[in-house]
Design an enzyme around this catalytic site. Structure first.
Site, PDB file in Angstrom:
ATOM      1  CE  LYS A   1     127.747   5.514  31.218  1.00  0.00           C
ATOM      2  NZ  LYS A   1     127.223   6.650  30.422  1.00  0.00           N
TER       3      LYS A   1
HETATM    4  N1  PMP Z   1     130.390  10.388  36.226  1.00  0.00           N
HETATM    5  C1  PMP Z   1     131.269   9.462  35.810  1.00  0.00           C
HETATM    6  C2  PMP Z   1     132.401   9.090  36.728  1.00  0.00           C
HETATM    7  C3  PMP Z   1     131.137   8.880  34.536  1.00  0.00           C
HETATM    8  O1  PMP Z   1     132.025   7.961  34.129  1.00  0.00           O
HETATM    9  C4  PMP Z   1     130.078   9.283  33.712  1.00  0.00           C
HETATM   10  C5  PMP Z   1     129.899   8.684  32.342  1.00  0.00           C
HETATM   11  N2  PMP Z   1     130.977   8.812  31.495  1.00  0.00           N
HETATM   12  C6  PMP Z   1     129.194  10.261  34.182  1.00  0.00           C
HETATM   13  C7  PMP Z   1     129.374  10.775  35.444  1.00  0.00           C
HETATM   14  C8  PMP Z   1     128.078  10.788  33.327  1.00  0.00           C
HETATM   15  O2  PMP Z   1     127.033   9.893  33.161  1.00  0.00           O
HETATM   16  P1  PMP Z   1     126.155   9.884  31.839  1.00  0.00           P
HETATM   17  O3  PMP Z   1     126.989   9.274  30.751  1.00  0.00           O
HETATM   18  O4  PMP Z   1     124.972   9.055  32.192  1.00  0.00           O
HETATM   19  O5  PMP Z   1     125.804  11.297  31.501  1.00  0.00           O
END
Ligand code: PMP
Length: 346
Positions: A44
């Protein structure tokens, strides 16, 4: 000299790591984008930087301003770092079911954390809605709005996607990722499909999310949960995710995820968080479906260090009916032992 400049220069350009055990198990190359090596510790950081830059470019965020966000944690951590580096302050709204480690890190980074009841998106007290309303009420403040601000997806279209394409020399057959906001999957999908349309995009979903059904049937209906995973799964299709080409979805149970993260820890030395466990299980399922000889890229989204009190706490797991036991596997030394024997020997 080969140097990057400052905090922001250190975001992205993460290594692509071969997961040996999973690759050998499937006859495919299973490769993980090491997003846990970003300076704020997760995938992120990219979204945080792109969203703040966009708010600066539009003029909405002026020097000394405030960034407000609703986040399960990692976006907030990325935002808090970028705010410190660029002279802003930040206020983070977070549902109260997230790991305490994330709250502690945020406070250490000087973010103001407001933990609010965990309620569905449609409820006006939902953490995302509260963040949006509060930002509107303040002067010189912006709502980063990771779910529906497509600067999030653009981060992955402009950085993660091109990195994966060049690191694999264009040999990637499938990209597999779980979805929180959808920024990662949507941005990478757009970039890879532009390079070669046949690259398969696979959404990995935990239980208690509506996205598996959305990919399979076109209707976002919730599957039976809950799940102990954090930061992934969603009850709705965000603006970031909308109109993304997704070829398939795989649903992964918490027990499969727990076994995967403990196997990677005890047998391979990796310390991954729960969304990475879901991603790796779905990458293996995709490899099995495609058959040997394919290259599958997934995301190593963050490390296990934020989840000691839950995913890496046997009592917490037992309370959820989950087991961290790893059955016998060959180790690199050639010996074979169960993790129980492993733990006893330490
Ligand atoms: N894995 C983790 C540990 C996350 O914190 C997040 C985002 N909240 C994601 C995956 C998913 O990523 P995205 O928001 O780009 O879908």
């Amino acid at each position: 000299m080969d140097v990057v400049s400052d905090f922001e220069g250190a975001i992205g350009n993460t290594p692509l790591i071969r997961l040996s055990r999973l690759s050998e198990m499937t006859g495919c190359e299973i490769l993980g984008k090491a997003e846990f090596l970003n300076p704020g510790g997760s995938v992120k950081d990219r979204a945080a930087l792109w969203m703040i830059r966009e708010h600066e470019k539009s003029g909405a965020l002026q020097p000394g301003g405030i960034v407000v966000e609703g986040t399960a944690g990692n976006t907030g951590i990325g935002i808090a770092h970028v705010c410190n580096a660029r002279g802003y302050s930040c206020i983070i709204y977070m549902p109260d079911n997230q790991s305490p480690e994330k709250v502690d890190i945020l406070r250490t980074l000087r973010a103001e954390v407001r933990q609010v009841p965990t309620v569905p998106y449609k409820d006006p007290l939902n953490y995302q809605k509260q963040a949006g309303r509060f930002a509107e009420s303040l002067p010189n403040a912006v709502w980063a709005n990771q779910f529906d601000n497509v600067a999030n997806r653009l981060a992955h279209y402009e950085s993660t996607g091109p990195e994966i394409w060049s690191q694999t020399d264009g040999a990637v057959d499938a990209f597999v990722a779980s979805v929180g906001t959808g920024g990662t999957l949507a941005g990478v999908s757009r970039y890879l499909k532009e390079q070669r349309e046949s690259v398969e995009i696979v959404l990995a979903d935990p239980l208690g999310s509506a996205l598996y059904a959305w990919v399979k049937t076109g209707e976002a209906s919730m599957s039976k949960g809950p799940s102990i995973t954090e930061g992934i799964g969603n009850s709705r299709v965000t603006d970031n995710l909308a109109d993304t080409v997704i070829d398939d979805a795989v649903q992964i149970s918490d027990q499969e995820m727990v076994t995967m993260v403990y196997e990677e820890l005890y047998l391979e030395g990796w310390f991954f968080g729960s969304s990475t466990g879901i991603n790796l299980c779905a990458a293996v399922a995709t490899a099995k479906r495609l058959g040997p000889g394919h290259t599958i890229v997934t995301v190593l989204a963050d490390s296990g260090s934020k989840y000691q009190s839950r995913l890496f706490n046997p009592e917490f797991l037992a309370g959820k009916g989950l087991s961290s036991e790893v059955t016998q596997r060959p180790l690199k030394t050639g010996s074979r032992r169960s993790t129980k024997a492993f733990a006893a020997s330490r």
